[in-house]
Design a protein around this motif. Structure first.
Motif, short mmCIF file in Angstrom:
data_model
loop_
_atom_site.label_atom_id
_atom_site.label_comp_id
_atom_site.label_asym_id
_atom_site.label_seq_id
_atom_site.Cartn_x
_atom_site.Cartn_y
_atom_site.Cartn_z
N GLU A 91 -3.43 -2.67 -2.01
CA GLU A 91 -2.49 -1.70 -1.50
C GLU A 91 -1.80 -2.04 -0.32
OE1 GLU A 91 -5.56 1.11 -0.85
OE2 GLU A 91 -5.72 1.61 -2.81
N PRO A 104 -0.57 -2.07 -11.21
CA PRO A 104 -1.69 -2.34 -10.50
C PRO A 104 -2.55 -3.57 -11.10
CG PRO A 104 -2.20 -0.50 -11.86
CD PRO A 104 -0.70 -0.75 -11.82
N ARG A 143 -5.62 4.60 -8.32
CA ARG A 143 -4.72 5.65 -8.81
C ARG A 143 -5.47 6.56 -9.50
NH1 ARG A 143 -0.96 2.61 -13.36
NH2 ARG A 143 -2.60 2.72 -15.08
N LYS A 144 -4.46 7.70 -9.84
CA LYS A 144 -5.31 8.86 -10.50
C LYS A 144 -5.65 8.46 -12.00
CE LYS A 144 -4.02 13.57 -12.35
NZ LYS A 144 -3.03 14.35 -12.59
N ARG A 156 -8.52 6.66 -12.02
CA ARG A 156 -9.27 5.54 -11.69
C ARG A 156 -10.64 6.14 -10.88
NH1 ARG A 156 -6.33 0.05 -10.77
NH2 ARG A 156 -4.79 0.46 -12.68
#
Length: 242
Positions: A211, A131, A238-239, A241
């Protein structure tokens, strides 16, 4: 004269590079404090982002330095220093004019960069950050950096602006460019999901672009995305965040 122009261009490139390092470094530090571990395992990517960004700083600095010399030595531009030269209400108006013009240029060139051949040739460098991090704001291929570097230098020949208002524009440009890529939302939820958030771009909105690629092309405002049907709302981090 040539030596003075070259010196001005090199000095401005150095200023842009230092500004990038300080701003991105500051937001990266804030990320470490607020979102510990968010950039874990991304060290090779971050090194690439910094390398591309420093190359972009050189490209951004050249036209800016030439214009700065022309303003000081030749009076080429419409930058003014006497705050009384225009009504006070024009100060915020000029900032909005610059932001709107820059946003329009960015939307259409950014959308153009997503055409397959141009994407592969240039814009893929920016999207290689998966990312994106706070260091990715200026991580551009030189051709893309050039397309962004000419905007503000061109506008100072067209739209009058006080030097302090120009500084405000450059500050907003820098902060939004970095914060929109850092992988978490620094603005409160009530703003991002409220009336202001429907028109302003923040990290949540730009995250959706990274994305899906084919949407959310704007820089500051969602106006062009809404008018052209390319607004896909807010993205998800994402996890880990926010």
């Amino acid at each position: 004269m040539l030596a003075a122009i070259l010196l001005s261009a090199l000095a401005m490139s150095a200023i842009v590079a230092v500004r990038y390092l300080i701003t991105s470094g500051g937001f990266a530090f804030a990320t470490r404090v607020r979102q510990p571990g968010l950039y874990a395992g991304l060290d090779p990517q971050i090194r690439r982002e910094i390398a591309w960004s420093l190359a972009s700083a050189l490209i951004y600095g050249i036209p800016a330095g030439v214009v700065a010399w022309g303003w000081q030595a030749q009076g080429w531009t419409r930058i003014y220093t006497d705050v009384g030269a225009y009504p006070l209400w024009y100060l915020p108006v000029s900032v909005l004019l610059y932001l709107a013009a820059h946003d329009s240029w960015f939307y259409w060139t950014h959308r153009w960069m997503h055409r397959p051949r141009l994407f592969r040739a240039a814009h893929a460098v920016h999207h290689a950050s998966r990312p994106p991090t706070a260091w990715a704001a200026m991580s551009f291929h030189p051709w893309e950096a050039l397309s962004g570097a000419i905007v503000i230098p061109a506008l100072v020949f067209l739209i009058p602006i006080h030097v302090a208002a120009l500084g405000c524009v450059l500050t907003i440009m820098t902060v939004m460019g970095v914060s929109n890529h850092m992988g978490w939302e620094m603005f409160p939820r009530w703003m991002v999901q409220g009336p202001a958030g429907r028109w302003l771009i923040t990290a949540s909105h730009h995250q959706r672009h990274h994305e899906q690629y084919n949407c959310n092309y704007g820089l500051y405002f969602r106006v062009w995305d809404r008018l052209c049907g390319t607004d896909r709302g807010l993205g998800e981090f994402r996890k880990g965040r926010r």
